[in-house]
Enzyme design. Structure first.
Site, mmCIF file in Angstrom:
data_model
loop_
_atom_site.group_PDB
_atom_site.id
_atom_site.type_symbol
_atom_site.label_atom_id
_atom_site.label_comp_id
_atom_site.label_asym_id
_atom_site.label_seq_id
_atom_site.Cartn_x
_atom_site.Cartn_y
_atom_site.Cartn_z
ATOM 1 N N ARG A 89 0.845 -1.197 0.000
ATOM 2 C CA ARG A 89 0.000 0.000 0.000
ATOM 3 C C ARG A 89 0.877 1.242 0.000
ATOM 4 N NH1 ARG A 89 -4.767 1.028 4.427
ATOM 5 N NH2 ARG A 89 -3.051 1.322 5.878
ATOM 6 N N TYR A 457 -10.103 1.766 -17.353
ATOM 7 C CA TYR A 457 -8.853 2.344 -16.846
ATOM 8 C C TYR A 457 -8.485 1.651 -15.539
ATOM 9 C CZ TYR A 457 -5.878 6.031 -14.770
ATOM 10 O OH TYR A 457 -4.856 6.734 -14.174
ATOM 11 N N TYR A 460 -8.999 3.171 -12.183
ATOM 12 C CA TYR A 460 -10.381 3.215 -11.684
ATOM 13 C C TYR A 460 -10.832 1.765 -11.530
ATOM 14 C CZ TYR A 460 -10.407 8.199 -12.808
ATOM 15 O OH TYR A 460 -10.128 9.546 -12.860
HETATM 16 P P1 FDA Z 1 -2.956 2.031 -3.224
HETATM 17 O O1 FDA Z 1 -1.920 2.112 -2.176
HETATM 18 O O2 FDA Z 1 -4.332 1.632 -2.787
HETATM 19 O O3 FDA Z 1 -2.451 1.093 -4.383
HETATM 20 C C1 FDA Z 1 -3.180 0.822 -5.564
HETATM 21 C C2 FDA Z 1 -2.659 -0.463 -6.202
HETATM 22 O O4 FDA Z 1 -1.267 -0.347 -6.475
HETATM 23 C C3 FDA Z 1 -2.791 -1.695 -5.311
HETATM 24 O O5 FDA Z 1 -2.931 -2.833 -6.121
HETATM 25 C C4 FDA Z 1 -1.460 -1.738 -4.604
HETATM 26 O O6 FDA Z 1 -1.109 -3.011 -4.082
HETATM 27 C C5 FDA Z 1 -0.516 -1.298 -5.708
HETATM 28 N N1 FDA Z 1 0.651 -0.605 -5.160
HETATM 29 C C6 FDA Z 1 0.626 0.516 -4.398
HETATM 30 N N2 FDA Z 1 1.880 0.879 -4.102
HETATM 31 C C7 FDA Z 1 2.702 -0.014 -4.693
HETATM 32 C C8 FDA Z 1 4.114 -0.156 -4.726
HETATM 33 N N3 FDA Z 1 4.907 0.717 -4.113
HETATM 34 N N4 FDA Z 1 4.642 -1.200 -5.393
HETATM 35 C C9 FDA Z 1 3.835 -2.101 -6.019
HETATM 36 N N5 FDA Z 1 2.482 -2.000 -6.023
HETATM 37 C C10 FDA Z 1 1.924 -0.967 -5.359
HETATM 38 N N6 FDA Z 1 -6.448 8.517 -10.830
HETATM 39 C C11 FDA Z 1 -6.040 9.305 -11.837
HETATM 40 O O7 FDA Z 1 -5.423 8.831 -12.789
HETATM 41 N N7 FDA Z 1 -6.295 10.651 -11.805
HETATM 42 C C12 FDA Z 1 -6.926 11.235 -10.756
HETATM 43 O O8 FDA Z 1 -7.135 12.444 -10.759
HETATM 44 C C13 FDA Z 1 -7.350 10.412 -9.678
HETATM 45 N N8 FDA Z 1 -7.994 10.937 -8.597
HETATM 46 C C14 FDA Z 1 -8.374 10.125 -7.554
HETATM 47 C C15 FDA Z 1 -9.015 10.671 -6.442
HETATM 48 C C16 FDA Z 1 -9.420 9.862 -5.388
HETATM 49 C C17 FDA Z 1 -10.103 10.482 -4.208
HETATM 50 C C18 FDA Z 1 -9.177 8.476 -5.450
HETATM 51 C C19 FDA Z 1 -9.643 7.581 -4.316
HETATM 52 C C20 FDA Z 1 -8.521 7.926 -6.537
HETATM 53 C C21 FDA Z 1 -8.120 8.738 -7.604
HETATM 54 N N9 FDA Z 1 -7.481 8.212 -8.719
HETATM 55 C C22 FDA Z 1 -7.087 9.033 -9.742
HETATM 56 C C23 FDA Z 1 -7.216 6.764 -8.801
HETATM 57 C C24 FDA Z 1 -5.785 6.458 -8.380
HETATM 58 O O9 FDA Z 1 -4.905 6.779 -9.435
HETATM 59 C C25 FDA Z 1 -5.631 4.965 -8.072
HETATM 60 O O10 FDA Z 1 -6.516 4.582 -7.066
HETATM 61 C C26 FDA Z 1 -4.182 4.643 -7.687
HETATM 62 O O11 FDA Z 1 -3.926 3.288 -7.894
HETATM 63 C C27 FDA Z 1 -3.919 5.028 -6.263
HETATM 64 O O12 FDA Z 1 -2.606 4.809 -5.881
HETATM 65 P P2 FDA Z 1 -2.284 4.681 -4.311
HETATM 66 O O13 FDA Z 1 -0.861 4.438 -4.136
HETATM 67 O O14 FDA Z 1 -2.926 5.814 -3.603
HETATM 68 O O15 FDA Z 1 -3.191 3.413 -3.959
#
Ligand code: FDA
Length: 520
Positions: A89, A457, A460
């Site tokens: 995460r 996408y 999403y």
């Molecule tokens: P998170 O930690 O939940 O990880 C997402 C996925 O990636 C999981 O499968 C995780 O295991 C994997 N992962 C995370 N870190 C990793 C690492 N270091 N190594 C390997 N795997 C890893 N998208 C977009 O393109 N444009 C936008 O403007 C937005 N806006 C937006 C707003 C809000 C409120 C939300 C909830 C989501 C978005 N998104 C978005 C979607 C966003 O791009 C998508 O949810 C991403 O995967 C989030 O990355 P995180 O690291 O926050 O998520």
């Protein structure tokens, strides 16, 4: 929550053996037994979707928040040995909670402590650790230069670990493409615990993690990105139109022009319900509101004639427009006062709700009568907090070949739709009525959006479009169903890379890339 005590003990025992010289790991290891209040607050901290916070949501055996990369290989080793899954995460924004929920025994590797950002304004590059948020990246860039930016998402709390590995787009998309298009190096730990960079991982794996979803391939520690030029002043505007003010006709027209504008101009449309007071009935009527929400990479004097020529129907006037710096536009788009830049460093979302989202790509304009059919769904009770967002493509997106990185949605797409429905109460989660509403909306638009495959996408994330069975072998045929939608022809190459770097399919989830050699 069901957790297997055996997996838990084996894993912790293995860790304590691995770390007998490193007592510090215990300070960042949280279990429901030893430190239950920290465990719960750390688990909850970055969760963005209340759908995955109920009592019955499966919980991790352990959460580890490593402070140094050398702590991660032993964690991978022990997880493999004790047969527990790792969910990595970064920002926790996964729409289906895949970074912190699994139906089989699992641990969370939370990279919150990997949040260093080093900006090199002279060479226009930055190293960004995976646990950083995009807001903090924007902040650090602006600290160094008012004329550099980066083309990633809108919401500042999104984590770069997941976001860049799934593509990542925002308001600079038409000029500079995706975040992943602008990644030039990365550091990753593979299934064998090796720490690799672009050169040592090779171009196949480096290709795969820029859009193929990082979770299938290892643990990404950091990205090196190419920063992009932004002008000292950009212009923003938000013009709102209700149905009574001809919103349908304007949206219909926008479909023909928005992907063809000069690439400095990005106008998205956010459509949601609104209350309008009607002088005729004296009461509050429900209507729809379409917000034409825009950034132009230049001054208002250049924007106005451009709008007059390409989209005069919107009736944009100087008073609608505000010039500001690029970093202020980031705050503007997220609804913050533009003076308060420090909020970009805040990791907590202002409002966290229950939600479900879906995505679509549009390749020929949707007829006006069909748009009106969408609006009719918005008058149903479940749509009181529903939103659809139309984001224009074209510009740079048309120039990048489909196979350049795994993200394949390039030339030929006019715009992307994000369908979103929110709700406030747990009982509505149980009744499923909001989920069934958004599925009906998705069914309704099917004839008007991309087909064969119906593209989606990956950032999403939507498990409705298909998923792997979590236990046993991941079937190629099953994965191909959702894989084609996210990656089109690039899915094959992702499978080849996965088979090469993680043949036994240790890094897996409901939508991870399958390995062809898993049974070995
Ligand atoms: P998170 O930690 O939940 O990880 C997402 C996925 O990636 C999981 O499968 C995780 O295991 C994997 N992962 C995370 N870190 C990793 C690492 N270091 N190594 C390997 N795997 C890893 N998208 C977009 O393109 N444009 C936008 O403007 C937005 N806006 C937006 C707003 C809000 C409120 C939300 C909830 C989501 C978005 N998104 C978005 C979607 C966003 O791009 C998508 O949810 C991403 O995967 C989030 O990355 P995180 O690291 O926050 O998520």
């Amino acid at each position: 929550a069901s957790v297997s005590a055996d997996g838990h003990e084996d894993f912790l025992e293995c860790l304590s053996e691995e770390f007998h010289n490193y007592p510090s790991i215990s300070n960042v290891t949280y279990t429901p037994i030893n430190n239950s209040s920290s465990y719960s607050s750390i688990l909850r901290f970055s969760i963005q979707n209340l759908r995955f916070t109920s009592e019955s949501t499966p919980k991790p055996l352990v959460i580890i928040t490593p402070e140094h990369e050398s702590q991660i290989p032993p964690i991978i080793h022990c997880a493999k040995d004790s047969e527990v899954q790792i969910r990595t995460r970064s920002g926790g924004h996964d729409y289906e909670g895949l970074s912190y929920v699994s139906p089989v025994p699992f641990i969370i590797l939370d990279l919150i402590n990997f949040s260093e950002i080093t900006v090199d304004a002279v060479n226009k590059t930055a190293w960004v650790e995976s646990g950083s948020t995009i807001g903090s990246l924007y902040y650090r860039i602006a600290e160094k230069s008012p004329v550099l930016g980066f083309p990633a998402g809108v919401c500042p709390t999104v984590g770069v670990g997941g976001h860049f590995s799934g593509g990542g787009y925002g308001n600079l998309l038409r000029k500079y493409g995706l975040a992943a298009d602008n990644v030039i190096d990365a550091r990753l730990i593979d299934v064998n615990g090796r720490i690799l960079d672009r050169q040592s991982m090779g171009e196949d794996l480096f290709w795969a993690i820029r859009g193929g979803g990082g979770a299938s391939f290892g643990v990404i520690l950091a990205w090196k990105v190419q920063l992009v030029d932004v002008p000292e002043r950009v212009t923003v505007f938000t013009v709102q139109k209700t149905l009574e003010q001809n919103a349908s006709r304007l949206i219909h027209r926008w479909q023909y022009v928005a992907s063809k504008f000069d690439e400095d101009l990005f106008i998205r449309i956010i459509i949601a319900r609104a209350n309008s007071s009607s002088s005729q009935t004296g009461g509050n009527n429900v209507t729809l509101n379409a917000s034409f929400n825009s950034i132009f990479l230049g001054g208002v004097d250049r924007l106005l004639p451009m709008m007059q020529e390409s989209f005069p129907e919107l009736g944009l006037v100087r008073e609608d427009c505000t010039e500001m710096s690029w970093i202020e536009s980031i705050l503007y788009f997220d609804g913050f006062p533009i003076e308060n830049r420090e909020v970009l460093l805040n990791r907590t979302q202002r409002s966290v709700r229950y939600f479900k989202a879906k995505s679509d790509y549009v390749q020929t304009p949707i007829p006006e009568f069909a748009l009106e059919g969408i609006w009719r769904l918005f008058f149903e009770p479940e749509a009181d907090e529903a939103v659809v967002i139309f984001s224009p493509y074209g510009g740079r997106m048309d120039e990048v070949p489909e196979s350049s990185i795994p993200f394949p949605h390039r030339a030929g797409n006019l715009y992307k739709i994000q369908h979103l429905v929110y709700w406030e109460k747990e009982e509505d989660q149980n009744s499923g009525r909001y989920l069934s509403w958004i599925r009906r909306l998705y069914g309704y638009v099917a004839p008007y959006v991309s087909r064969f495959p119906r593209a989606a996408y990956i950032n999403y994330r939507d498990l409705d479009i298909g998923m792997n069975r979590n236990e046993g072998r991941t079937s190629y045929a099953e994965a191909n169903v959702w894989g084609m939608k996210y990656f089109k022809g690039n899915f094959e190459r992702l499978v080849r890379v996965k088979t090469m770097v993680d043949p036994r399919n240790f890094f897996r989830n409901e939508q991870s890339i399958p390995s062809l050699r898993e049974e070995i």
